[in-house]
Design an enzyme around this catalytic site. Structure first.
Site, PDB file in Angstrom:
ATOM      1  CE  LYS A   1      -5.160 -89.968  41.766  1.00 26.23           C
ATOM      2  NZ  LYS A   1      -3.852 -90.341  42.288  1.00 26.23           N
TER       3      LYS A   1
HETATM    4  C1  F1P Z   1     -10.920 -81.683  41.867  1.00 27.66           C
HETATM    5  C2  F1P Z   1     -11.821 -82.748  41.202  1.00 27.66           C
HETATM    6  C3  F1P Z   1     -12.108 -83.873  42.123  1.00 27.66           C
HETATM    7  C4  F1P Z   1     -12.996 -84.939  41.429  1.00 27.66           C
HETATM    8  C5  F1P Z   1     -12.298 -85.437  40.215  1.00 27.66           C
HETATM    9  C6  F1P Z   1     -11.922 -84.278  39.339  1.00 27.66           C
HETATM   10  O1  F1P Z   1      -9.605 -82.099  41.872  1.00 27.66           O
HETATM   11  O2  F1P Z   1     -12.984 -82.135  40.871  1.00 27.66           O
HETATM   12  O3  F1P Z   1     -12.835 -83.360  43.190  1.00 27.66           O
HETATM   13  O4  F1P Z   1     -13.173 -86.035  42.308  1.00 27.66           O
HETATM   14  O5  F1P Z   1     -11.169 -86.154  40.589  1.00 27.66           O
HETATM   15  O6  F1P Z   1     -11.174 -83.295  40.063  1.00 27.66           O
HETATM   16  P1  F1P Z   1      -8.521 -81.320  42.755  1.00 27.66           P
HETATM   17  O7  F1P Z   1      -8.528 -79.870  42.328  1.00 27.66           O
HETATM   18  O8  F1P Z   1      -8.897 -81.478  44.149  1.00 27.66           O
HETATM   19  O9  F1P Z   1      -7.237 -82.003  42.382  1.00 27.66           O
END
Ligand code: F1P
Length: 358
Positions: free
Chosen positions: A350
């Site tokens: 995530k």
């Molecule tokens: C940013 C991010 C997501 C990607 C994956 C890893 O997370 O790169 O865009 O889908 O989940 O993390 P965030 O900074 O928006 O929480």
């Protein structure tokens, strides 16, 4: 029965937009006035990682080409390693992150603090590190996204930072709001509802009918960022090869790779520069590649019977947000076809934690 979180969360976007206009916009308005009175910012660094970086690119285009603000979208790591520029006049950092915990975005906030640049953290978690360490914490109000894959927090984040620009413009009484802006904003939730019901079956059918091993996405203006995100969704959910280009840039080199077995999505909202785009699509079809427009432009829909047809009545100001819905749905149903679980993609979490220093 399609029970994945990703599909549920795509379908929840109309309600999320409605809640943001009701609950989040008043908070954005008061924050914009406080920020303007305190700092008179004029160079806006809009940062993020992965989907959040692409989400920041949508308002950056809107700031620069509609609001007349100096909006610069940069990946968080680039801000950490290179910002601020010597000529920046009263820069401000607007750091976008679903989790508020991604290392590069946390470090971007810390870099801003260390060089005296005011910072706004735009997250879906007001208890996160970024929200604790920034000067202004803006919770988008788009919460509880179960899937690893960002969908409603992508569009919600882009909308929140776009609203911030609109309110900052009003706070400084700079420009008259662009025509129809408030109308388009008021009908954004109903436009999104129309889009979900109009395109879901089309996207599902296109995914099941897709007989390509590589996908190319073409979009211009703010829609280039939407296409970058559409291509990323396909890679994240079904590991398919996908790439994205500014529409007219595609001729300048990448065109060489075209052949049978490649599918080209071209996002063409009705209105501007239709004949140029139709000419390009004709040339692409001539190579044997499959062209699938996503459009509400009659000339395009008539020419390409396999188009994903968007509702005719949707507003133009938030097209980069509304056109995300068919792109997300295609990625979801293509993952279903490939028997993948879009909620738990391999090699992806995530949020990412890693070492990064200024
Ligand atoms: C940013 C991010 C997501 C990607 C994956 C890893 O997370 O790169 O865009 O889908 O989940 O993390 P965030 O900074 O928006 O929480």
């Amino acid at each position: 029965m399609d029970s994945h979180h990703m599909l549920k969360e795509i379908r929840e976007q109309p309600q999320a937009f409605g809640r943001m206009l009701e609950d989040t916009r008043p908070r954005i308005r008061s924050m914009a006035r406080a920020v303007w009175n305190a700092y008179r910012p004029s160079t806006f660094y809009l940062t993020g990682c992965g989907s959040s970086y692409y989400a920041a690119m949508i308002p950056a285009h809107y700031y620069s080409y509609t609001l007349g603000l100096d909006g610069r979208a940069v990946p968080s790591s680039e801000f950490v390693w290179y910002a601020p520029g010597p000529e920046d006049c009263s820069p401000i950092l607007v750091a976008l992150s679903r989790s508020g915990r991604t290392s590069e975005s946390v470090e971007a906030i810390r870099k801003a603090v260390s060089v005296g640049i005011p910072s706004i953290a735009v997250t879906s978690d007001s208890t996160s590190t970024m929200s604790q360490e920034c000067d202004y914490s803006l919770d988008t109000g788009v919460t509880s996204e179960e899937s690893v894959i960002m969908t409603k927090t992508f569009t919600g984040g882009a909308l929140a930072v776009t609203l911030l620009g609109i309110e900052l413009n009003e706070a400084q009484g700079r420009l008259h709001p662009p025509e129809n802006l408030e109308d388009d904003l008021a009908k954004l939730p109903s436009d999104a509802r129309q889009v979900v019901s109009a395109v879901e079956d089309q996207a599902k059918y296109r995914a099941e009918a897709a007989n390509a091993d590589r996908f190319i996405y073409l979009g211009s203006g703010g829609l280039y960022a939407s296409c970058l995100e559409g291509a990323l969704k396909l890679r994240e959910t079904s590991y398919a090869a996908s790439e994205c280009y500014h529409t007219m840039e595609f001729r300048h080199g990448p065109f060489a790779e075209l052949e049978k077995g490649i599918q080209v999505f071209s996002v063409v909202p009705k209105g501007k520069n239709i004949s140029e785009q139709l000419t390009l699509l004709k040339e692409i079809s001539g190579t044997g590649a499959t062209v699938v427009p996503i459009s509400n432009e009659p000339a395009v829909i008539e020419t390409y019977k396999n188009s994903i047809v968007m509702p005719d009545s949707i507003g133009s100001h938030f097209a980069p947000i509304l056109y995300m819905i068919p792109l997300q749905l295609f990625a979801y149903y293509y993952a279903m076809k490939k028997k993948r679980n879009p909620d738990e993609p391999r090699n992806l979490t995530k949020f990412v934690t890693t070492e990064i220093k200024a």
